[in-house]
Design a protein around this motif. Sequence first.
Motif, PDB file in Angstrom:
ATOM      1  N   LEU A 146       0.855  -1.185   0.000  1.00 53.45           N
ATOM      2  CA  LEU A 146       0.000   0.000   0.000  1.00 53.45           C
ATOM      3  C   LEU A 146       0.892   1.236   0.000  1.00 53.45           C
ATOM      4  N   ILE A 147       0.669   2.134  -0.957  1.00 52.15           N
ATOM      5  CA  ILE A 147       1.507   3.316  -1.134  1.00 52.15           C
ATOM      6  C   ILE A 147       0.841   4.520  -0.468  1.00 52.15           C
ATOM      7  N   GLY A 148       1.615   5.285   0.277  1.00 49.54           N
ATOM      8  CA  GLY A 148       1.090   6.482   0.934  1.00 49.54           C
ATOM      9  C   GLY A 148       1.060   7.686   0.008  1.00 49.54           C
ATOM     10  N   ASN A 149       0.685   8.824   0.564  1.00 44.13           N
ATOM     11  CA  ASN A 149       0.678  10.081  -0.187  1.00 44.13           C
ATOM     12  C   ASN A 149       2.071  10.701  -0.156  1.00 44.13           C
ATOM     13  N   GLY A 150       2.599  10.999  -1.315  1.00 44.54           N
ATOM     14  CA  GLY A 150       3.933  11.579  -1.393  1.00 44.54           C
ATOM     15  C   GLY A 150       3.955  13.038  -0.976  1.00 44.54           C
ATOM     16  N   THR A 151       5.148  13.514  -0.697  1.00 43.81           N
ATOM     17  CA  THR A 151       5.361  14.913  -0.311  1.00 43.81           C
ATOM     18  C   THR A 151       6.470  15.502  -1.172  1.00 43.81           C
ATOM     19  N   ILE A 152       6.252  16.717  -1.659  1.00 48.61           N
ATOM     20  CA  ILE A 152       7.294  17.419  -2.406  1.00 48.61           C
ATOM     21  C   ILE A 152       7.570  18.749  -1.711  1.00 48.61           C
ATOM     22  N   ASP A 153       8.828  18.998  -1.412  1.00 45.12           N
ATOM     23  CA  ASP A 153       9.246  20.243  -0.767  1.00 45.12           C
ATOM     24  C   ASP A 153       9.999  21.073  -1.806  1.00 45.12           C
ATOM     25  N   PHE A 154       9.483  22.266  -2.087  1.00 44.85           N
ATOM     26  CA  PHE A 154      10.098  23.114  -3.113  1.00 44.85           C
ATOM     27  C   PHE A 154      10.467  24.482  -2.543  1.00 44.85           C
ATOM     28  N   THR A 155      10.797  24.516  -1.256  1.00 45.88           N
ATOM     29  CA  THR A 155      11.187  25.786  -0.650  1.00 45.88           C
ATOM     30  C   THR A 155      12.408  26.360  -1.366  1.00 45.88           C
ATOM     31  N   SER A 156      12.418  27.663  -1.490  1.00 48.31           N
ATOM     32  CA  SER A 156      13.496  28.337  -2.211  1.00 48.31           C
ATOM     33  C   SER A 156      14.785  28.334  -1.396  1.00 48.31           C
ATOM     34  N   SER A 157      15.885  28.472  -2.098  1.00 49.31           N
ATOM     35  CA  SER A 157      17.185  28.596  -1.458  1.00 49.31           C
ATOM     36  C   SER A 157      17.768  29.964  -1.817  1.00 49.31           C
ATOM     37  N   SER A 158      18.974  30.213  -1.350  1.00 53.52           N
ATOM     38  CA  SER A 158      19.610  31.498  -1.651  1.00 53.52           C
ATOM     39  C   SER A 158      19.898  31.649  -3.143  1.00 53.52           C
ATOM     40  N   LYS A 159      19.985  30.508  -3.856  1.00 53.80           N
ATOM     41  CA  LYS A 159      20.314  30.553  -5.277  1.00 53.80           C
ATOM     42  C   LYS A 159      19.117  30.286  -6.186  1.00 53.80           C
ATOM     43  N   LYS A 160      18.047  29.709  -5.634  1.00 54.87           N
ATOM     44  CA  LYS A 160      16.921  29.321  -6.478  1.00 54.87           C
ATOM     45  C   LYS A 160      15.601  29.819  -5.897  1.00 54.87           C
TER      46      LYS A 160
END
Length: 433
Positions: A146-160
């Motif tokens: 059984l596969i759970g709900n994925g999480t994506i973290d796209f917080t910005s960095s000093s360069k992006k």
Amino acid sequence: MKKNNYLLLILTLITCLVISFNTKAQVYEQYTSPVKQYNLDRIFDKDTLLFNDKMLNLLFADKVGTSFGGSNDLSLQKYFFGLDNDDKSITLGFNIDSRKGEKLDKLKWIFSGALKFKATNKFATIFDGEGKFLNDNIGATYKVTLIGNGTIDFTSSSKKKRREAIENNRKKLFDTYNKAAVKNNKEKLNNFKKEHKESRKFDDDLECYDKVLKEKHNTDYEELAQKEIDYLEENKMYNFISNRWVSLEVFTPFGGLTYNITPDENTIYQENRFYNINASLSGNYMRAYSSGKSIFFKAIVNVKNNNTIMVNNLSAKKFQTSTAATNNNLIITTEDVYVTSYDEFITTSLILEPAFFFITSKFGDFGFSPAVEFNFGKYKRTNWKVGLPISLKDNEGKPTINFEFQYKNIGTFDKSVNVFGISTNFLFGNLIN
């Protein structure tokens, strides 16, 4: 305040009904850009429409399907063939998942079934020289994940500035697909309808042109989702992606292992049948960083049928018996016999194993993986290992050859043994799919 909440609820329901109606009622009379439906399928993130839900389904399934591991880990390939030296087995199996071929649907579960053949010297014997079926060399394994709900973290960095970059790239993609639809309708649509109508005069199996245009729309939709994923991957526009899954696996042999056993060399041996049944429940977590580094953690509860020969890792001795024949001849028979006090029992174990991959290249990943195994019941030793795993991948980024340099401490009933070796696992999917 209550009145405002009531009105907001009514407006939300009406909006959902309109979206549902538009989705079902859409007729494909011309080339249609996938942008409209792509926007409808995007999810809310703090009141801002950000990612497309189906794109994330595709992304998470790809990440789960490329996780490191041995023959007991996840694979999304329809058929697979594996070699595992840990249990000296050859595995031939298949996978069925909840998407049923629809790659943009959410991956909710995977069912795996396989035949496992016990191998000696990298060869699995199924029939002996007399044509007898050796069912004690074969078993079946069944696994439900059984596969759970994925999480994506796209917080910005000093360069992006990741959010801004993602939205800017999506705007360019939308513009490209919208312009392509307008151009196709202007330059190709009339000629396409005319040729399609002419072709249907001679081929009733051809679908109506609106269904062909719908398929074109769906293909463009999936292509758009993949292009957004490619942008995220190639430009490292996320910090990390994580997911989790739970697996229940059962192994049942087709026959029992045959042990010839005697308590001492002066006693006639007896034949015993042992059925190597086991079941395990595992929880898994993965976190993959855009830099290529990754973290995996696995906890397994295992219940298996066990015996003193397996725990003490005993080797059989050669026993010879003679039988009188005609003309004063003797017939000599050689058998493998275990000289031991034999017992069978149930062993329950808890295994905890993290894996850290901190070096990545186009050839594969290199890392560090400790593990500890707690055993309960008659056999109650604690075993541990320290490993340096290496996962070599194919051109699609999927692991095909996994091996690990290991230093182990393994306990028997009487003592603990330190060993150093290499654990290997080969998973061949592309060759048979």
